[in-house]
Design a protein around this motif. Sequence first.
Motif, PDB file in Angstrom:
ATOM      1  N   ARG A 138     -20.769  45.939  -2.670  1.00 33.91           N
ATOM      2  CA  ARG A 138     -21.215  45.018  -1.627  1.00 33.91           C
ATOM      3  C   ARG A 138     -21.337  43.597  -2.172  1.00 33.91           C
ATOM      4  N   PRO A 139     -21.011  42.595  -1.347  1.00 27.90           N
ATOM      5  CA  PRO A 139     -21.154  41.199  -1.790  1.00 27.90           C
ATOM      6  C   PRO A 139     -22.619  40.791  -1.837  1.00 27.90           C
ATOM      7  N   ASP A 140     -22.940  39.851  -2.700  1.00 32.27           N
ATOM      8  CA  ASP A 140     -24.282  39.287  -2.705  1.00 32.27           C
ATOM      9  C   ASP A 140     -24.451  38.471  -1.416  1.00 32.27           C
ATOM     10  N   PRO A 141     -25.499  38.728  -0.645  1.00 30.29           N
ATOM     11  CA  PRO A 141     -25.633  38.078   0.665  1.00 30.29           C
ATOM     12  C   PRO A 141     -25.573  36.557   0.612  1.00 30.29           C
ATOM     13  N   ARG A 142     -26.301  35.959  -0.305  1.00 21.97           N
ATOM     14  CA  ARG A 142     -26.342  34.500  -0.347  1.00 21.97           C
ATOM     15  C   ARG A 142     -25.052  33.902  -0.891  1.00 21.97           C
ATOM     16  N   ASP A 143     -24.423  34.594  -1.826  1.00 23.95           N
ATOM     17  CA  ASP A 143     -23.126  34.126  -2.295  1.00 23.95           C
ATOM     18  C   ASP A 143     -22.091  34.193  -1.183  1.00 23.95           C
ATOM     19  N   THR A 195     -27.925  30.249   6.284  1.00 25.40           N
ATOM     20  CA  THR A 195     -27.965  31.378   5.362  1.00 25.40           C
ATOM     21  C   THR A 195     -29.254  32.185   5.513  1.00 25.40           C
ATOM     22  N   ASP A 196     -30.386  31.504   5.594  1.00 24.85           N
ATOM     23  CA  ASP A 196     -31.666  32.215   5.708  1.00 24.85           C
ATOM     24  C   ASP A 196     -31.713  33.057   6.982  1.00 24.85           C
ATOM     25  N   LEU A 197     -31.199  32.492   8.073  1.00 26.94           N
ATOM     26  CA  LEU A 197     -31.167  33.247   9.325  1.00 26.94           C
ATOM     27  C   LEU A 197     -30.251  34.449   9.187  1.00 26.94           C
ATOM     28  N   GLY A 198     -29.089  34.260   8.564  1.00 32.81           N
ATOM     29  CA  GLY A 198     -28.149  35.364   8.395  1.00 32.81           C
ATOM     30  C   GLY A 198     -28.726  36.496   7.576  1.00 32.81           C
ATOM     31  N   HIS A 224     -35.234  37.325  16.999  1.00 32.57           N
ATOM     32  CA  HIS A 224     -34.176  36.418  16.539  1.00 32.57           C
ATOM     33  C   HIS A 224     -33.479  35.629  17.645  1.00 32.57           C
ATOM     34  N   ASP A 225     -33.803  35.892  18.897  1.00 33.86           N
ATOM     35  CA  ASP A 225     -33.088  35.257  20.004  1.00 33.86           C
ATOM     36  C   ASP A 225     -33.161  33.740  19.958  1.00 33.86           C
ATOM     37  N   GLU A 226     -34.345  33.187  19.807  1.00 37.50           N
ATOM     38  CA  GLU A 226     -34.514  31.733  19.838  1.00 37.50           C
ATOM     39  C   GLU A 226     -33.743  31.062  18.700  1.00 37.50           C
ATOM     40  N   ALA A 227     -33.843  31.624  17.494  1.00 31.98           N
ATOM     41  CA  ALA A 227     -33.162  31.030  16.341  1.00 31.98           C
ATOM     42  C   ALA A 227     -31.646  31.160  16.478  1.00 31.98           C
ATOM     43  N   ALA A 228     -31.177  32.308  16.993  1.00 24.24           N
ATOM     44  CA  ALA A 228     -29.738  32.505  17.172  1.00 24.24           C
ATOM     45  C   ALA A 228     -29.190  31.544  18.221  1.00 24.24           C
ATOM     46  N   ASP A 277     -13.261  41.788  18.053  1.00 24.86           N
ATOM     47  CA  ASP A 277     -12.491  40.931  18.949  1.00 24.86           C
ATOM     48  C   ASP A 277     -12.275  39.608  18.217  1.00 24.86           C
ATOM     49  N   TYR A 278     -11.058  39.393  17.725  1.00 21.87           N
ATOM     50  CA  TYR A 278     -10.760  38.193  16.950  1.00 21.87           C
ATOM     51  C   TYR A 278     -10.965  36.913  17.748  1.00 21.87           C
ATOM     52  N   ASP A 279     -10.805  36.985  19.060  1.00 23.34           N
ATOM     53  CA  ASP A 279     -10.936  35.787  19.876  1.00 23.34           C
ATOM     54  C   ASP A 279     -12.399  35.405  20.102  1.00 23.34           C
ATOM     55  N   ARG A 280     -13.297  36.338  19.868  1.00 22.81           N
ATOM     56  CA  ARG A 280     -14.721  36.030  19.982  1.00 22.81           C
ATOM     57  C   ARG A 280     -15.337  35.675  18.632  1.00 22.81           C
ATOM     58  N   CYS A 281     -14.813  36.282  17.563  1.00 22.64           N
ATOM     59  CA  CYS A 281     -15.404  36.114  16.230  1.00 22.64           C
ATOM     60  C   CYS A 281     -15.417  34.641  15.823  1.00 22.64           C
ATOM     61  N   ILE A 282     -16.557  34.175  15.314  1.00 24.61           N
ATOM     62  CA  ILE A 282     -16.698  32.787  14.879  1.00 24.61           C
ATOM     63  C   ILE A 282     -16.763  32.682  13.356  1.00 24.61           C
ATOM     64  N   GLY A 283     -16.631  33.808  12.658  1.00 26.97           N
ATOM     65  CA  GLY A 283     -16.573  33.782  11.209  1.00 26.97           C
ATOM     66  C   GLY A 283     -17.882  33.462  10.516  1.00 26.97           C
ATOM     67  N   CYS A 284     -19.018  33.781  11.122  1.00 29.12           N
ATOM     68  CA  CYS A 284     -20.309  33.467  10.502  1.00 29.12           C
ATOM     69  C   CYS A 284     -20.618  34.383   9.317  1.00 29.12           C
ATOM     70  N   ARG A 285     -19.944  35.531   9.268  1.00 31.28           N
ATOM     71  CA  ARG A 285     -20.051  36.503   8.168  1.00 31.28           C
ATOM     72  C   ARG A 285     -21.405  37.211   8.092  1.00 31.28           C
ATOM     73  N   TYR A 286     -22.235  37.084   9.123  1.00 32.06           N
ATOM     74  CA  TYR A 286     -23.495  37.808   9.115  1.00 32.06           C
ATOM     75  C   TYR A 286     -23.257  39.317   9.054  1.00 32.06           C
ATOM     76  N   CYS A 287     -22.180  39.766   9.707  1.00 34.46           N
ATOM     77  CA  CYS A 287     -21.886  41.198   9.696  1.00 34.46           C
ATOM     78  C   CYS A 287     -21.477  41.671   8.303  1.00 34.46           C
ATOM     79  N   ASN A 288     -20.838  40.788   7.527  1.00 32.22           N
ATOM     80  CA  ASN A 288     -20.434  41.165   6.172  1.00 32.22           C
ATOM     81  C   ASN A 288     -21.619  41.606   5.329  1.00 32.22           C
ATOM     82  N   ILE A 289     -22.696  40.847   5.429  1.00 30.92           N
ATOM     83  CA  ILE A 289     -23.852  41.167   4.588  1.00 30.92           C
ATOM     84  C   ILE A 289     -24.739  42.234   5.232  1.00 30.92           C
TER      85      ILE A 289
END
Length: 347
Positions: free
Chosen positions: A32-37, A46-49, A73-77, A223-235
Amino acid sequence: MVAMSTADDGDTLPGIPNVGKADLDAMVENERPDPRDELADVEADTDLGVAMAEDAQRVARGELSGDEYWEKHDEAAAAEFGEAYRETPNPAVDAGDQTVSTETAESLSCAVGSMDTVSTESAQVEGDEPEGGIGAGDQKWGMVIDLQKCVGCDSCTVACKSENRTPPGVSYNVVMEEEHGEFPNVTRTNVPRPCMQCDNPPCVQVCPVSATYKMDDGVVNIDYDRCIGCRYCNIACPYGARYFDFGENYDDEVDEAGEITSPEYGVDRGPREEGKSPIGNIRKCSFCTHRLERGEEPACVETCVGDARNMGDLENPDSDVAKMADSSRAFQLKEDEGTDPNVYYLK
Protein backbone atom coordinates in the motif's frame (compact mmCIF):
# COMPACT_ATOMS: atom_id res chain seq x y z
CA MET A 1 0.46 -19.44 13.48
CA VAL A 2 -1.81 -21.40 11.18
CA ALA A 3 -0.05 -23.11 8.27
CA MET A 4 -1.43 -21.89 4.97
CA SER A 5 -0.10 -24.67 2.73
CA THR A 6 0.06 -28.10 4.26
CA ALA A 7 -0.58 -31.66 3.23
CA ASP A 8 -3.20 -33.81 4.95
CA ASP A 9 -0.56 -35.38 7.18
CA GLY A 10 0.52 -31.93 8.40
CA ASP A 11 3.79 -31.83 6.47
CA THR A 12 4.47 -28.76 4.38
CA LEU A 13 4.16 -29.44 0.68
CA PRO A 14 7.44 -29.42 -1.27
CA GLY A 15 8.41 -25.92 -2.38
CA ILE A 16 5.46 -24.28 -0.61
CA PRO A 17 6.36 -22.30 2.53
CA ASN A 18 4.54 -22.69 5.81
CA VAL A 19 3.20 -19.13 5.86
CA GLY A 20 0.46 -17.80 8.13
CA LYS A 21 -2.43 -15.59 7.10
CA ALA A 22 -1.01 -12.72 9.15
CA ASP A 23 2.11 -12.85 6.99
CA LEU A 24 0.01 -12.66 3.82
CA ASP A 25 -1.90 -9.69 5.19
CA ALA A 26 1.44 -8.04 6.00
CA MET A 27 2.56 -8.54 2.40
CA VAL A 28 -0.57 -6.71 1.24
CA GLU A 29 -0.02 -3.89 3.72
CA ASN A 30 3.56 -3.45 2.50
CA GLU A 31 2.25 -2.88 -1.04
CA ARG A 32 0.00 0.00 0.00
CA PRO A 33 1.18 3.57 -0.70
CA ASP A 34 1.93 5.92 2.17
CA PRO A 35 -1.20 8.11 2.40
CA ARG A 36 0.56 11.45 2.69
CA ASP A 37 3.14 10.62 0.05
CA GLU A 38 0.33 9.58 -2.31
CA LEU A 39 -1.47 12.90 -1.85
CA ALA A 40 1.64 15.09 -1.75
CA ASP A 41 1.24 16.40 -5.32
CA VAL A 42 -2.57 16.47 -5.33
CA GLU A 43 -4.42 19.78 -5.13
CA ALA A 44 -7.09 18.30 -2.88
CA ASP A 45 -6.61 18.74 0.87
CA THR A 46 -4.32 16.02 2.25
CA ASP A 47 -5.61 16.17 5.83
CA LEU A 48 -9.20 15.86 4.63
CA GLY A 49 -8.28 12.94 2.37
CA VAL A 50 -6.53 11.05 5.15
CA ALA A 51 -9.41 11.65 7.56
CA MET A 52 -12.04 10.60 5.01
CA ALA A 53 -10.06 7.51 4.00
CA GLU A 54 -9.57 6.37 7.58
CA ASP A 55 -13.25 6.88 8.36
CA ALA A 56 -14.27 5.06 5.16
CA GLN A 57 -12.33 2.06 6.44
CA ARG A 58 -14.14 2.42 9.77
CA VAL A 59 -17.46 2.26 7.92
CA ALA A 60 -16.38 -0.99 6.29
CA ARG A 61 -15.43 -2.40 9.69
CA GLY A 62 -18.82 -1.42 11.13
CA GLU A 63 -17.30 1.11 13.55
CA LEU A 64 -19.05 4.07 11.92
CA SER A 65 -22.36 4.34 10.08
CA GLY A 66 -22.79 5.85 6.64
CA ASP A 67 -24.99 8.56 8.15
CA GLU A 68 -22.30 9.48 10.68
CA TYR A 69 -19.64 9.46 7.98
CA TRP A 70 -21.34 11.94 5.66
CA GLU A 71 -22.69 14.11 8.46
CA LYS A 72 -19.08 14.41 9.63
CA HIS A 73 -17.44 15.12 6.25
CA ASP A 74 -20.19 16.72 4.14
CA GLU A 75 -19.38 20.36 4.91
CA ALA A 76 -15.63 19.95 4.38
CA ALA A 77 -16.12 17.93 1.17
CA ALA A 78 -18.50 20.55 -0.19
CA ALA A 79 -16.00 23.32 0.58
CA GLU A 80 -13.11 21.39 -0.97
CA PHE A 81 -14.75 20.07 -4.15
CA GLY A 82 -17.51 22.61 -4.79
CA GLU A 83 -19.74 21.94 -7.78
CA ALA A 84 -18.04 18.62 -8.57
CA TYR A 85 -19.33 17.41 -5.20
CA ARG A 86 -22.73 19.10 -5.23
CA GLU A 87 -23.82 18.12 -8.73
CA THR A 88 -23.27 14.37 -8.43
CA PRO A 89 -25.51 11.84 -6.67
CA ASN A 90 -24.70 11.52 -3.01
CA PRO A 91 -21.68 9.18 -2.78
CA ALA A 92 -23.24 7.25 0.08
CA VAL A 93 -26.60 6.52 -1.54
CA ASP A 94 -27.10 3.26 -3.41
CA ALA A 95 -30.62 2.14 -4.27
CA GLY A 96 -29.89 -1.52 -3.68
CA ASP A 97 -27.77 -1.17 -0.56
CA GLN A 98 -27.95 2.23 1.08
CA THR A 99 -25.03 3.23 3.22
CA VAL A 100 -26.80 6.38 4.36
CA SER A 101 -30.47 6.97 5.08
CA THR A 102 -32.58 8.96 2.65
CA GLU A 103 -33.37 11.45 5.42
CA THR A 104 -29.69 12.13 6.00
CA ALA A 105 -28.96 12.20 2.26
CA GLU A 106 -31.56 14.93 1.76
CA SER A 107 -29.78 17.10 4.34
CA LEU A 108 -26.37 16.94 2.67
CA SER A 109 -24.77 19.43 0.31
CA CYS A 110 -24.64 17.23 -2.78
CA ALA A 111 -27.48 16.02 -4.96
CA VAL A 112 -29.68 13.24 -3.64
CA GLY A 113 -29.84 10.24 -5.92
CA SER A 114 -28.87 6.61 -6.13
CA MET A 115 -25.81 5.05 -7.68
CA ASP A 116 -28.21 3.54 -10.19
CA THR A 117 -28.20 6.94 -11.88
CA VAL A 118 -24.44 6.69 -12.24
CA SER A 119 -24.38 3.16 -13.57
CA THR A 120 -27.23 3.88 -16.02
CA GLU A 121 -25.22 6.76 -17.46
CA SER A 122 -22.05 4.66 -17.71
CA ALA A 123 -20.88 3.61 -21.12
CA GLN A 124 -22.76 0.81 -22.79
CA VAL A 125 -21.26 -1.58 -25.30
CA GLU A 126 -22.26 -0.37 -28.76
CA GLY A 127 -25.41 -2.06 -30.01
CA ASP A 128 -26.69 -3.04 -26.57
CA GLU A 129 -30.34 -2.65 -25.72
CA PRO A 130 -31.04 -0.09 -22.96
CA GLU A 131 -31.19 -2.85 -20.34
CA GLY A 132 -27.81 -4.23 -21.44
CA GLY A 133 -24.29 -3.08 -20.77
CA ILE A 134 -22.15 -2.91 -17.69
CA GLY A 135 -23.39 -4.85 -14.69
CA ALA A 136 -26.62 -5.93 -16.37
CA GLY A 137 -26.16 -9.65 -15.74
CA ASP A 138 -27.67 -11.68 -12.92
CA GLN A 139 -24.33 -13.08 -11.74
CA LYS A 140 -22.31 -12.00 -8.76
CA TRP A 141 -18.81 -12.32 -10.09
CA GLY A 142 -16.10 -13.72 -7.86
CA MET A 143 -12.59 -15.05 -8.23
CA VAL A 144 -10.86 -17.86 -6.36
CA ILE A 145 -7.05 -18.11 -6.47
CA ASP A 146 -5.36 -21.35 -5.43
CA LEU A 147 -2.05 -20.42 -3.77
CA GLN A 148 -0.80 -24.00 -4.06
CA LYS A 149 -1.07 -23.77 -7.85
CA CYS A 150 0.41 -20.29 -8.37
CA VAL A 151 3.98 -20.64 -9.65
CA GLY A 152 4.77 -16.92 -9.66
CA CYS A 153 5.24 -16.75 -13.43
CA ASP A 154 3.58 -13.30 -13.69
CA SER A 155 1.71 -14.36 -16.82
CA CYS A 156 -1.44 -12.87 -15.24
CA THR A 157 0.31 -9.52 -14.86
CA VAL A 158 1.48 -9.51 -18.47
CA ALA A 159 -1.88 -10.69 -19.82
CA CYS A 160 -3.67 -7.98 -17.85
CA LYS A 161 -1.43 -5.21 -19.13
CA SER A 162 -1.77 -6.49 -22.68
CA GLU A 163 -5.55 -6.85 -22.49
CA ASN A 164 -6.24 -3.53 -20.77
CA ARG A 165 -3.31 -1.71 -22.38
CA THR A 166 -2.37 -0.04 -19.14
CA PRO A 167 0.38 2.61 -19.10
CA PRO A 168 3.61 2.57 -17.06
CA GLY A 169 2.94 2.61 -13.33
CA VAL A 170 -0.52 1.08 -13.75
CA SER A 171 -0.75 -2.68 -13.21
CA TYR A 172 -4.10 -4.08 -12.19
CA ASN A 173 -2.75 -7.55 -11.44
CA VAL A 174 0.45 -7.92 -9.46
CA VAL A 175 1.97 -11.00 -7.86
CA MET A 176 3.40 -10.26 -4.44
CA GLU A 177 6.46 -12.39 -3.73
CA GLU A 178 8.44 -13.27 -0.64
CA GLU A 179 11.37 -15.68 -0.32
CA HIS A 180 11.97 -17.90 2.71
CA GLY A 181 15.08 -19.76 3.82
CA GLU A 182 18.59 -19.78 2.45
CA PHE A 183 19.94 -21.36 -0.69
CA PRO A 184 19.58 -24.19 -1.51
CA ASN A 185 16.68 -24.62 0.93
CA VAL A 186 14.56 -21.82 -0.43
CA THR A 187 10.81 -21.50 -0.82
CA ARG A 188 8.70 -18.65 -2.12
CA THR A 189 5.29 -17.25 -1.31
CA ASN A 190 3.40 -16.02 -4.38
CA VAL A 191 0.20 -14.05 -3.79
CA PRO A 192 -1.60 -12.67 -6.87
CA ARG A 193 -3.50 -9.50 -6.03
CA PRO A 194 -6.17 -8.08 -8.33
CA CYS A 195 -8.81 -5.63 -7.11
CA MET A 196 -10.75 -7.43 -4.37
CA GLN A 197 -14.15 -6.14 -5.65
CA CYS A 198 -15.26 -5.71 -2.02
CA ASP A 199 -18.86 -5.95 -0.89
CA ASN A 200 -18.14 -3.11 1.57
CA PRO A 201 -15.64 -1.03 -0.41
CA PRO A 202 -14.07 1.96 1.35
CA CYS A 203 -13.19 3.35 -2.09
CA VAL A 204 -16.90 3.80 -2.85
CA GLN A 205 -17.58 5.32 0.55
CA VAL A 206 -14.78 7.89 0.28
CA CYS A 207 -15.31 9.09 -3.32
CA PRO A 208 -16.62 12.67 -3.13
CA VAL A 209 -18.00 12.71 -6.70
CA SER A 210 -19.56 9.26 -7.07
CA ALA A 211 -16.96 8.22 -9.64
CA THR A 212 -16.40 4.87 -7.95
CA TYR A 213 -19.49 2.73 -7.56
CA LYS A 214 -20.43 -0.90 -7.03
CA MET A 215 -22.55 -2.81 -9.53
CA ASP A 216 -25.11 -5.47 -8.65
CA ASP A 217 -22.83 -8.04 -10.30
CA GLY A 218 -20.25 -7.53 -7.54
CA VAL A 219 -17.75 -5.49 -9.58
CA VAL A 220 -16.56 -2.10 -8.37
CA ASN A 221 -16.25 0.22 -11.37
CA ILE A 222 -14.87 3.69 -12.04
CA ASP A 223 -16.59 6.29 -14.19
CA TYR A 224 -13.64 8.05 -15.82
CA ASP A 225 -15.80 11.00 -16.81
CA ARG A 226 -16.71 11.68 -13.19
CA CYS A 227 -13.33 10.95 -11.59
CA ILE A 228 -11.43 14.11 -10.61
CA GLY A 229 -8.21 12.34 -9.63
CA CYS A 230 -8.20 13.36 -5.96
CA ARG A 231 -6.75 9.92 -5.08
CA TYR A 232 -8.68 9.70 -1.80
CA CYS A 233 -9.80 6.23 -2.88
CA ASN A 234 -6.18 5.16 -3.38
CA ILE A 235 -5.37 5.61 0.27
CA ALA A 236 -8.75 4.27 1.42
CA CYS A 237 -8.22 0.91 -0.33
CA PRO A 238 -6.82 -1.56 2.25
CA TYR A 239 -5.23 -3.59 -0.56
CA GLY A 240 -3.29 -0.98 -2.54
CA ALA A 241 -5.16 -2.05 -5.67
CA ARG A 242 -5.80 1.35 -7.26
CA TYR A 243 -3.50 3.45 -9.43
CA PHE A 244 -3.30 6.97 -10.81
CA ASP A 245 -2.82 7.46 -14.55
CA PHE A 246 -0.06 10.07 -14.92
CA GLY A 247 -0.29 10.06 -18.72
CA GLU A 248 2.83 8.07 -19.41
CA ASN A 249 3.07 5.54 -22.25
CA TYR A 250 5.40 2.95 -23.74
CA ASP A 251 6.39 4.95 -26.83
CA ASP A 252 10.08 4.29 -26.07
CA GLU A 253 9.48 0.56 -26.21
CA VAL A 254 6.61 0.29 -28.70
CA ASP A 255 6.03 2.63 -31.63
CA GLU A 256 2.81 4.66 -31.29
CA ALA A 257 1.95 2.99 -27.98
CA GLY A 258 0.07 6.11 -26.94
CA GLU A 259 -2.26 5.71 -29.91
CA ILE A 260 -3.66 2.41 -28.61
CA THR A 261 -7.10 2.66 -27.06
CA SER A 262 -7.89 1.01 -23.76
CA PRO A 263 -10.85 -1.37 -24.12
CA GLU A 264 -12.04 -1.01 -20.54
CA TYR A 265 -15.81 -0.92 -20.10
CA GLY A 266 -16.20 -1.25 -23.87
CA VAL A 267 -15.40 2.42 -24.42
CA ASP A 268 -13.37 3.74 -27.36
CA ARG A 269 -11.71 6.87 -26.00
CA GLY A 270 -9.28 7.31 -28.87
CA PRO A 271 -5.56 8.14 -28.51
CA ARG A 272 -4.22 9.01 -25.07
CA GLU A 273 -4.08 12.79 -24.71
CA GLU A 274 -3.25 15.05 -21.78
CA GLY A 275 -6.41 16.23 -20.05
CA LYS A 276 -8.49 13.44 -21.58
CA SER A 277 -9.77 10.46 -19.59
CA PRO A 278 -8.39 8.14 -18.40
CA ILE A 279 -5.25 10.32 -18.03
CA GLY A 280 -5.58 12.04 -14.68
CA ASN A 281 -7.99 9.39 -13.42
CA ILE A 282 -7.82 6.52 -10.98
CA ARG A 283 -7.65 3.09 -12.61
CA LYS A 284 -7.98 -0.47 -11.37
CA CYS A 285 -8.94 -4.05 -12.21
CA SER A 286 -12.58 -4.45 -13.23
CA PHE A 287 -12.52 -8.26 -13.62
CA CYS A 288 -12.23 -7.44 -17.35
CA THR A 289 -15.87 -6.31 -17.47
CA HIS A 290 -15.71 -5.93 -21.24
CA ARG A 291 -14.73 -9.61 -21.54
CA LEU A 292 -17.36 -10.82 -19.06
CA GLU A 293 -20.03 -9.11 -21.17
CA ARG A 294 -18.84 -11.16 -24.13
CA GLY A 295 -19.06 -14.39 -22.16
CA GLU A 296 -15.28 -14.62 -21.77
CA GLU A 297 -13.10 -15.02 -18.70
CA PRO A 298 -10.82 -12.21 -17.52
CA ALA A 299 -7.47 -12.23 -19.29
CA CYS A 300 -5.60 -13.21 -16.12
CA VAL A 301 -7.82 -16.29 -15.65
CA GLU A 302 -7.59 -17.37 -19.26
CA THR A 303 -3.80 -17.14 -19.35
CA CYS A 304 -2.92 -18.66 -15.93
CA VAL A 305 -0.46 -21.45 -16.74
CA GLY A 306 -0.92 -23.14 -13.37
CA ASP A 307 -4.73 -23.01 -13.53
CA ALA A 308 -4.62 -21.18 -10.20
CA ARG A 309 -7.34 -18.65 -11.02
CA ASN A 310 -11.02 -19.44 -11.21
CA MET A 311 -13.88 -17.12 -12.16
CA GLY A 312 -17.61 -17.59 -11.75
CA ASP A 313 -20.90 -16.76 -10.06
CA LEU A 314 -20.61 -16.73 -6.27
CA GLU A 315 -24.39 -16.81 -5.87
CA ASN A 316 -24.80 -19.99 -7.92
CA PRO A 317 -24.25 -22.79 -5.38
CA ASP A 318 -23.56 -25.23 -8.19
CA SER A 319 -20.71 -23.18 -9.67
CA ASP A 320 -17.14 -24.31 -9.08
CA VAL A 321 -16.21 -20.89 -7.75
CA ALA A 322 -19.02 -20.88 -5.16
CA LYS A 323 -18.02 -24.33 -3.97
CA MET A 324 -14.36 -23.37 -3.69
CA ALA A 325 -15.16 -20.13 -1.87
CA ASP A 326 -17.23 -22.13 0.62
CA SER A 327 -14.55 -24.77 1.23
CA SER A 328 -12.46 -25.13 4.38
CA ARG A 329 -9.40 -24.04 2.38
CA ALA A 330 -10.87 -20.67 1.46
CA PHE A 331 -10.02 -17.35 3.11
CA GLN A 332 -10.01 -13.64 2.30
CA LEU A 333 -7.15 -11.21 2.67
CA LYS A 334 -7.35 -8.71 5.55
CA GLU A 335 -10.66 -10.11 6.79
CA ASP A 336 -10.57 -7.83 9.84
CA GLU A 337 -11.11 -4.81 7.56
CA GLY A 338 -14.74 -5.83 7.08
CA THR A 339 -14.58 -5.28 3.33
CA ASP A 340 -15.81 -8.80 2.49
CA PRO A 341 -13.89 -9.21 -0.79
CA ASN A 342 -15.25 -11.19 -3.73
CA VAL A 343 -11.74 -12.56 -4.28
CA TYR A 344 -11.01 -15.68 -2.25
CA TYR A 345 -7.79 -17.61 -1.79
CA LEU A 346 -7.25 -21.30 -1.20
CA LYS A 347 -4.58 -22.19 1.36
